[in-house]
Write a protein that holds these residues in place. Structure first.
Motif, PDB file in Angstrom:
ATOM      1  N   VAL A 179      -1.540   3.261   9.691  1.00 29.79           N
ATOM      2  CA  VAL A 179      -1.085   4.171   8.640  1.00 29.79           C
ATOM      3  C   VAL A 179      -1.745   3.786   7.323  1.00 29.79           C
ATOM      4  O   VAL A 179      -1.810   2.610   6.964  1.00 29.79           O
ATOM      5  N   THR A 180      -2.242   4.783   6.606  1.00 28.62           N
ATOM      6  CA  THR A 180      -2.775   4.573   5.269  1.00 28.62           C
ATOM      7  C   THR A 180      -2.396   5.758   4.406  1.00 28.62           C
ATOM      8  O   THR A 180      -1.741   6.702   4.867  1.00 28.62           O
ATOM      9  N   ASN A 181      -2.790   5.738   3.129  1.00 33.65           N
ATOM     10  CA  ASN A 181      -2.545   6.873   2.236  1.00 33.65           C
ATOM     11  C   ASN A 181      -3.466   6.765   1.025  1.00 33.65           C
ATOM     12  O   ASN A 181      -4.330   5.879   0.971  1.00 33.65           O
ATOM     13  N   ASP A 182      -3.282   7.650   0.047  1.00 32.87           N
ATOM     14  CA  ASP A 182      -4.032   7.482  -1.198  1.00 32.87           C
ATOM     15  C   ASP A 182      -3.115   7.353  -2.406  1.00 32.87           C
ATOM     16  O   ASP A 182      -3.565   7.040  -3.503  1.00 32.87           O
ATOM     17  N   ASP A 183      -1.808   7.576  -2.220  1.00 34.79           N
ATOM     18  CA  ASP A 183      -0.869   7.472  -3.332  1.00 34.79           C
ATOM     19  C   ASP A 183      -0.439   6.031  -3.608  1.00 34.79           C
ATOM     20  O   ASP A 183       0.230   5.773  -4.610  1.00 34.79           O
ATOM     21  N   GLY A 184      -0.790   5.112  -2.719  1.00 37.04           N
ATOM     22  CA  GLY A 184      -0.504   3.718  -2.968  1.00 37.04           C
ATOM     23  C   GLY A 184       0.618   3.141  -2.122  1.00 37.04           C
ATOM     24  O   GLY A 184       1.408   3.864  -1.509  1.00 37.04           O
ATOM     25  N   ILE A 185       0.677   1.825  -2.103  1.00 36.52           N
ATOM     26  CA  ILE A 185       1.576   1.094  -1.220  1.00 36.52           C
ATOM     27  C   ILE A 185       3.051   1.352  -1.531  1.00 36.52           C
ATOM     28  O   ILE A 185       3.908   1.232  -0.652  1.00 36.52           O
ATOM     29  N   ASN A 186       3.376   1.727  -2.773  1.00 39.38           N
ATOM     30  CA  ASN A 186       4.772   1.949  -3.149  1.00 39.38           C
ATOM     31  C   ASN A 186       5.178   3.419  -3.132  1.00 39.38           C
ATOM     32  O   ASN A 186       6.288   3.759  -3.549  1.00 39.38           O
TER      33      ASN A 186
END
Length: 264
Positions: A13-20
């Motif tokens: 799982v990844t994203n671009d809005d950040g870890i929080n």
């Protein structure tokens, strides 16, 4: 890929809005509905609009939060590469899920989106990859429950069919409560221009700086597009192809240059 097979797969799982980001928790929720072997590598900071960029001119640092959750000082592309080529190199992920993005990623947005880029990098590495986004309107904010209600089922059905090489799947949920979703539509990438502007400001030392005030423009109405379908209350599922070659123009150019060998 059957549901029982998916349950045995390793999911990144990844994203671009950040870890929080709250959307990352929604993505983890969807992933754990599919498998218990879920790993997370997400950007330390918000990377919205980063597109398919790499950190080539400076090092990146990783921060471990739990046994299977890491924050990386880099882009979504960096995160997928770090996971596949280093962190999980002894047993690579079988599936990449990117998102859930805060806001839609449809039409021209897909070229800017770091969420799409996370899935794109997984696709380039030969891993079945799906990007998820949740459009929303102010002041309410994203309805994450819509994404978590429908995301796992959409992923199962896509993975059961099998995703061709060099294809990734882009999923957008409508901005409605789960009970109001009308269904799922398989769509094409729509067309929408850049509707923002450039804001000029002056810093305390008198220097000029600029904000790119992004805002989506008007879209072309197309019943089969992602934009039209999501606005009508449907979950949009769009296959995106990494090969950007325009075949009709390629053939026309080939004929043009073949007819004039002196231009070789």
């Amino acid at each position: 890929m059957k549901a029982a097979d998916i349950a045995r797969k390793r999911i990144l799982v990844t994203n671009d809005d950040g870890i929080n980001a709250p959307g990352l928790e929604a993505m983890i929720d969807i992933a754990t509905q599919l498998s218990q072997d879920v790993w997370v590598v997400a950007p330390e900071y918000n990377q919205s609009g980063a597109g398919h960029s790499l950190s080539l001119t400076h090092p990146v640092r990783a921060r471990q939060l739990t046994t299977t959750k890491f924050a990386l000082e880099g882009t979504p592309t960096d995160c997928v590469l770090f996971a596949v080529k280093h962190l999980l190199k002894d047993r690579k992920p079988d599936i990449v899920l990117s998102g859930v993005n805060r806001g839609g990623n449809m039409s021209d947005d897909v070229t800017y989106s770091g969420t799409i880029a996370g899935a794109m990098e997984g696709c380039l590495l030969g891993i079945p990859s799906i990007a998820f986004s949740q459009p929303y309107t102010h002041p309410q904010g994203p309805r994450w429950e819509t994404a978590t209600e429908f995301g796992a089922d959409v992923a199962r059905r896509v993975l059961a069919m099998g995703i061709p090489r060099n294809v990734l799947i882009n999923v957008n949920f409508p901005d409605v409560a789960p009970s109001s979703v009308k269904g799922v539509r398989v769509t094409r990438q729509g067309v929408r221009g850049f509707g923002g502007h450039i804001v000029e400001r002056t810093d305390p030392r008198g220097g000029t700086y600029y904000w790119i005030a992004y805002a989506p423009g008007e879209h072309e109405h197309d019943e089969e597009s992602d934009l039209t379908s999501v606005r009508a209350g449907y979950v949009s599922v769009t296959p995106l192809h990494l090969d950007l070659t325009h075949e009709a123009t390629r053939r026309k150019l080939a004929a043009q240059f073949a007819a004039d060998p002196a231009s070789d």
